[in-house]
Design a protein around this motif. Structure first.
Motif, PDB file in Angstrom:
ATOM      1  N   GLN A  20      -0.333  -4.718   9.458  1.00  0.00           N
ATOM      2  CA  GLN A  20       0.541  -4.092   8.473  1.00  0.00           C
ATOM      3  C   GLN A  20       1.737  -3.448   9.154  1.00  0.00           C
ATOM      4  OE1 GLN A  20      -1.979  -1.195   6.490  1.00  0.00           O
ATOM      5  NE2 GLN A  20      -1.261   0.477   7.785  1.00  0.00           N
ATOM      6  N   SER A  21       2.796  -3.229   8.345  1.00  0.00           N
ATOM      7  CA  SER A  21       4.021  -2.613   8.852  1.00  0.00           C
ATOM      8  C   SER A  21       4.653  -1.790   7.738  1.00  0.00           C
ATOM      9  CB  SER A  21       4.994  -3.696   9.339  1.00  0.00           C
ATOM     10  OG  SER A  21       6.170  -3.108   9.843  1.00  0.00           O
ATOM     11  N   ARG A  22       5.400  -0.793   8.141  1.00  0.00           N
ATOM     12  CA  ARG A  22       6.020   0.116   7.181  1.00  0.00           C
ATOM     13  C   ARG A  22       7.350  -0.453   6.681  1.00  0.00           C
ATOM     14  NH1 ARG A  22       7.551   6.495   8.400  1.00  0.00           N
ATOM     15  NH2 ARG A  22       8.293   6.992   6.289  1.00  0.00           N
ATOM     16  N   LEU A  23       7.653  -0.182   5.416  1.00  0.00           N
ATOM     17  CA  LEU A  23       8.937  -0.589   4.845  1.00  0.00           C
ATOM     18  C   LEU A  23       9.347   0.397   3.750  1.00  0.00           C
ATOM     19  CD1 LEU A  23       7.792  -1.865   2.038  1.00  0.00           C
ATOM     20  CD2 LEU A  23       7.609  -3.966   3.345  1.00  0.00           C
ATOM     21  N   ARG A  24      10.566   0.222   3.243  1.00  0.00           N
ATOM     22  CA  ARG A  24      11.095   1.092   2.191  1.00  0.00           C
ATOM     23  C   ARG A  24      11.187   0.330   0.883  1.00  0.00           C
ATOM     24  NH1 ARG A  24      16.722   3.068   3.549  1.00  0.00           N
ATOM     25  NH2 ARG A  24      16.369   4.200   1.598  1.00  0.00           N
ATOM     26  N   VAL A  25      11.025   1.078  -0.205  1.00  0.00           N
ATOM     27  CA  VAL A  25      11.160   0.512  -1.545  1.00  0.00           C
ATOM     28  C   VAL A  25      12.215   1.328  -2.297  1.00  0.00           C
ATOM     29  CG1 VAL A  25      10.029  -0.078  -3.715  1.00  0.00           C
ATOM     30  CG2 VAL A  25       8.753  -0.233  -1.560  1.00  0.00           C
ATOM     31  N   LEU A  26      13.305   0.679  -2.678  1.00  0.00           N
ATOM     32  CA  LEU A  26      14.368   1.352  -3.432  1.00  0.00           C
ATOM     33  C   LEU A  26      14.105   1.237  -4.922  1.00  0.00           C
ATOM     34  CD1 LEU A  26      17.530   0.130  -1.465  1.00  0.00           C
ATOM     35  CD2 LEU A  26      16.211   2.236  -1.146  1.00  0.00           C
ATOM     36  N   PRO A  60       6.043   3.468  -4.504  1.00  0.00           N
ATOM     37  CA  PRO A  60       6.472   4.580  -3.642  1.00  0.00           C
ATOM     38  C   PRO A  60       7.664   4.176  -2.780  1.00  0.00           C
ATOM     39  CG  PRO A  60       4.460   3.582  -2.794  1.00  0.00           C
ATOM     40  CD  PRO A  60       4.707   2.962  -4.134  1.00  0.00           C
ATOM     41  N   SER A  61       8.492   5.151  -2.471  1.00  0.00           N
ATOM     42  CA  SER A  61       9.685   4.869  -1.677  1.00  0.00           C
ATOM     43  C   SER A  61       9.332   4.447  -0.253  1.00  0.00           C
ATOM     44  CB  SER A  61      10.602   6.084  -1.660  1.00  0.00           C
ATOM     45  OG  SER A  61       9.922   7.213  -1.137  1.00  0.00           O
ATOM     46  N   ASN A  62       8.260   4.990   0.297  1.00  0.00           N
ATOM     47  CA  ASN A  62       7.768   4.594   1.613  1.00  0.00           C
ATOM     48  C   ASN A  62       6.407   3.932   1.426  1.00  0.00           C
ATOM     49  OD1 ASN A  62       9.923   5.709   3.241  1.00  0.00           O
ATOM     50  ND2 ASN A  62       9.114   7.727   2.705  1.00  0.00           N
ATOM     51  N   ALA A  63       6.313   2.681   1.792  1.00  0.00           N
ATOM     52  CA  ALA A  63       5.086   1.920   1.571  1.00  0.00           C
ATOM     53  C   ALA A  63       4.753   1.114   2.816  1.00  0.00           C
ATOM     54  CB  ALA A  63       5.237   1.013   0.359  1.00  0.00           C
ATOM     55  N   TYR A  64       3.604   0.451   2.760  1.00  0.00           N
ATOM     56  CA  TYR A  64       3.136  -0.370   3.880  1.00  0.00           C
ATOM     57  C   TYR A  64       2.782  -1.748   3.344  1.00  0.00           C
ATOM     58  CZ  TYR A  64       2.929   3.859   6.711  1.00  0.00           C
ATOM     59  OH  TYR A  64       3.258   5.006   7.395  1.00  0.00           O
ATOM     60  N   LEU A  65       3.196  -2.749   4.095  1.00  0.00           N
ATOM     61  CA  LEU A  65       2.898  -4.123   3.735  1.00  0.00           C
ATOM     62  C   LEU A  65       1.803  -4.631   4.676  1.00  0.00           C
ATOM     63  CD1 LEU A  65       3.793  -6.468   1.866  1.00  0.00           C
ATOM     64  CD2 LEU A  65       5.276  -7.229   3.734  1.00  0.00           C
ATOM     65  N   ARG A  66       0.670  -5.000   4.090  1.00  0.00           N
ATOM     66  CA  ARG A  66      -0.463  -5.483   4.885  1.00  0.00           C
ATOM     67  C   ARG A  66      -0.698  -6.952   4.574  1.00  0.00           C
ATOM     68  NH1 ARG A  66      -5.941  -2.233   4.328  1.00  0.00           N
ATOM     69  NH2 ARG A  66      -4.591  -0.674   5.317  1.00  0.00           N
ATOM     70  N   ALA A  67      -0.860  -7.749   5.630  1.00  0.00           N
ATOM     71  CA  ALA A  67      -1.116  -9.179   5.481  1.00  0.00           C
ATOM     72  C   ALA A  67      -2.417  -9.534   6.192  1.00  0.00           C
ATOM     73  CB  ALA A  67       0.033  -9.988   6.052  1.00  0.00           C
ATOM     74  N   LEU A  95       0.831  -1.204   0.000  1.00  0.00           N
ATOM     75  CA  LEU A  95       0.000   0.000   0.000  1.00  0.00           C
ATOM     76  C   LEU A  95       0.865   1.252   0.000  1.00  0.00           C
ATOM     77  CD1 LEU A  95      -2.540  -1.168   2.716  1.00  0.00           C
ATOM     78  CD2 LEU A  95      -2.771  -1.360   0.226  1.00  0.00           C
ATOM     79  N   PRO A  96       0.392   2.319  -0.687  1.00  0.00           N
ATOM     80  CA  PRO A  96       1.182   3.559  -0.723  1.00  0.00           C
ATOM     81  C   PRO A  96       1.111   4.370   0.564  1.00  0.00           C
ATOM     82  CG  PRO A  96      -0.833   3.835  -1.980  1.00  0.00           C
ATOM     83  CD  PRO A  96      -0.798   2.395  -1.562  1.00  0.00           C
ATOM     84  N   LYS A  97       0.008   4.223   1.334  1.00  0.00           N
ATOM     85  CA  LYS A  97      -0.162   4.991   2.551  1.00  0.00           C
ATOM     86  C   LYS A  97      -0.656   4.093   3.676  1.00  0.00           C
ATOM     87  CE  LYS A  97      -1.267   9.312   0.104  1.00  0.00           C
ATOM     88  NZ  LYS A  97      -2.263  10.402  -0.078  1.00  0.00           N
ATOM     89  N   LYS A  98      -0.556   4.602   4.877  1.00  0.00           N
ATOM     90  CA  LYS A  98      -0.934   3.820   6.045  1.00  0.00           C
ATOM     91  C   LYS A  98      -2.414   3.489   6.058  1.00  0.00           C
ATOM     92  CE  LYS A  98      -0.525   3.765  11.084  1.00  0.00           C
ATOM     93  NZ  LYS A  98      -0.029   4.489  12.285  1.00  0.00           N
TER      94      LYS A  98
END
Length: 382
Positions: A122-128, A103-110, A64-67
């Motif tokens: 969900q938790s926040r992570l970075r995308v390079l 997006p460089s800052n994204a959220y992974l939701r399971a 996800l792009p946002k929280k």
């Protein structure tokens, strides 16, 4: 462009652990492990561990792009159904494709559903961003007229493995920008492209450039074409400081060394040994027809892998030593060395240096040090 699979150790992990006490399901949940930093346009490996879940488990993973984004806003998603044997813990792994534009800052939701169990975290992570490193390597950094330029191209992915691809265009330009060689739609073989280019006998001197062009960028690698200058070297001749008048032979060591310290192996060497001009030859009594011995002798040898050669000189061949020289108490032997290095430099280099040994009954003392200038460089002989 095809996505790349990224493997390797998971140094940074994202963990989601949920326990539900609803309706008597104690200590049930899941653990999702994934890289804390994702790379766009790659395939990442995620793993799930189920705790005390039975039958089938439906798993949905969203990027996800946002929280507070909904699943409809996800930039990537994956839904899988796993059959859990339970009640023991069970592990499953699957691939998750990260899109090229993320997006460089994204959220992974399971989200996991199994029977009456349902949980979403969900938790926040970075995308390079997805990047490729293209390397262009030539067999030499400097070339001269008539040389064959050999080069190879390899493109590395984020996991440092070679990428299989078709490069749009590779071309070579002169220092003035003129394009002299071009290769279109070049496919890699085992991730590597190898090409060659023949320089003419009179190429433009200066910095040439190899261009590797693909749809999004151009990588450049320069190389130099220069007028070839023969390498400088120095020659040393080592011999005894003194030669006794009873000596029959003398051993001389000649070494050729480049100015940067490396030896010159396999060099054709010519050594001239001569007696001094002050030598007086006395004919034996009653032998008026006797001629004086030769004044010099020449040796032709080749240096070894260390750039040196040892030569044994028989003094009688130049009228010194033995019975002929019993009346000679002191004299000088002059050595001259000429080195021809055509096999290594493409031409001839003649360098001459000298060494003097004193002939007599003396066994100690110093020898004069001689220097000579050759090809504009000062050569010191010990």
């Amino acid at each position: 462009m095809a996505s790349a699979v990224r493997s390797g150790p998971r140094l940074a992990l994202l963990a989601l652990l949920v326990a539900s006490a609803a309706e008597g399901y104690i200590d049930r949940g899941f653990l999702l492990t994934a890289p804390k930093v994702l790379i766009a346009n790659t395939v990442e490996r995620f793993c799930l561990t189920f705790f005390n879940l039975r039958d089938k488990a439906s798993v949905s993973v969203y990027l996800l792009p946002k929280k507070n984004s909904t699943v409809d806003d996800s930039v990537a998603q994956l839904s899988r159904t796993f059959y859990v044997s339970g009640p023991s813990d069970e592990n499953v792994c699957f691939d998750f494709t990260v899109p090229k534009k993320a997006p460089s800052n994204a959220y992974l939701r399971a989200t996991v559903r199994s029977g009456f169990f349902s949980s979403s975290q969900q938790s926040r992570l970075r995308v390079l961003p997805f990047t490729l490193v293209t390397l262009v390597q030539t067999d030499k950094s400097k070339y001269k007229a008539g040389d064959l330029v050999q080069f190879r191209v390899v493109t590395l992915k984020s996991d440092l493995t070679a990428m299989e691809e078709v490069v749009d265009q590779i071309f070579i330009t002169t220092p003035g920008g003129t394009r002299l060689a071009q290769f279109d739609k070049v496919a890699t073989r085992s991730g590597i492209i190898q090409k060659k280019f023949q320089l003419t006998e009179e190429p433009p001197l200066g910095r040439w450039t190899i261009h590797v062009k693909r749809s999004d960028n151009i990588v450049k690698q320069p190389f130099e074409v220069e007028e070839y200058v023969l390498p400088r070297f120095e020659v040393t001749i080592t011999g005894p400081k003194y030669i006794t008048n009873q000596a029959n032979t003398v051993t001389l060591k000649v070494c050729a060394t480049y100015t940067f310290g490396k030896p010159v192996p396999g060099a054709a060497l010519k050594l001239l040994v001569s007696r001094p001009s002050t030598f007086f030859f006395r004919r034996r009594h009653g032998s008026s027809s006797e001629k004086p011995p030769p004044s010099n002798v020449t040796f032709t040898e080749e240096t070894d892998t260390d750039g040196c050669v040892e030569i044994d000189v028989v003094l009688a061949k130049i009228g010194l030593g033995g019975a002929v020289t019993r009346r000679v108490y002191a004299s000088r032997v002059r050595l001259a060395k000429c080195s021809r290095l055509g096999a290594f430099t493409g031409g001839d280099i003649n360098q001459t240096t000298s060494h003097t040994s004193r002939l007599g009954a003396v066994t100690g003392g110093d020898i004069n040090q001689t220097t000579c200038r050759t090809n504009g460089s000062l050569v010191r002989v010990h």
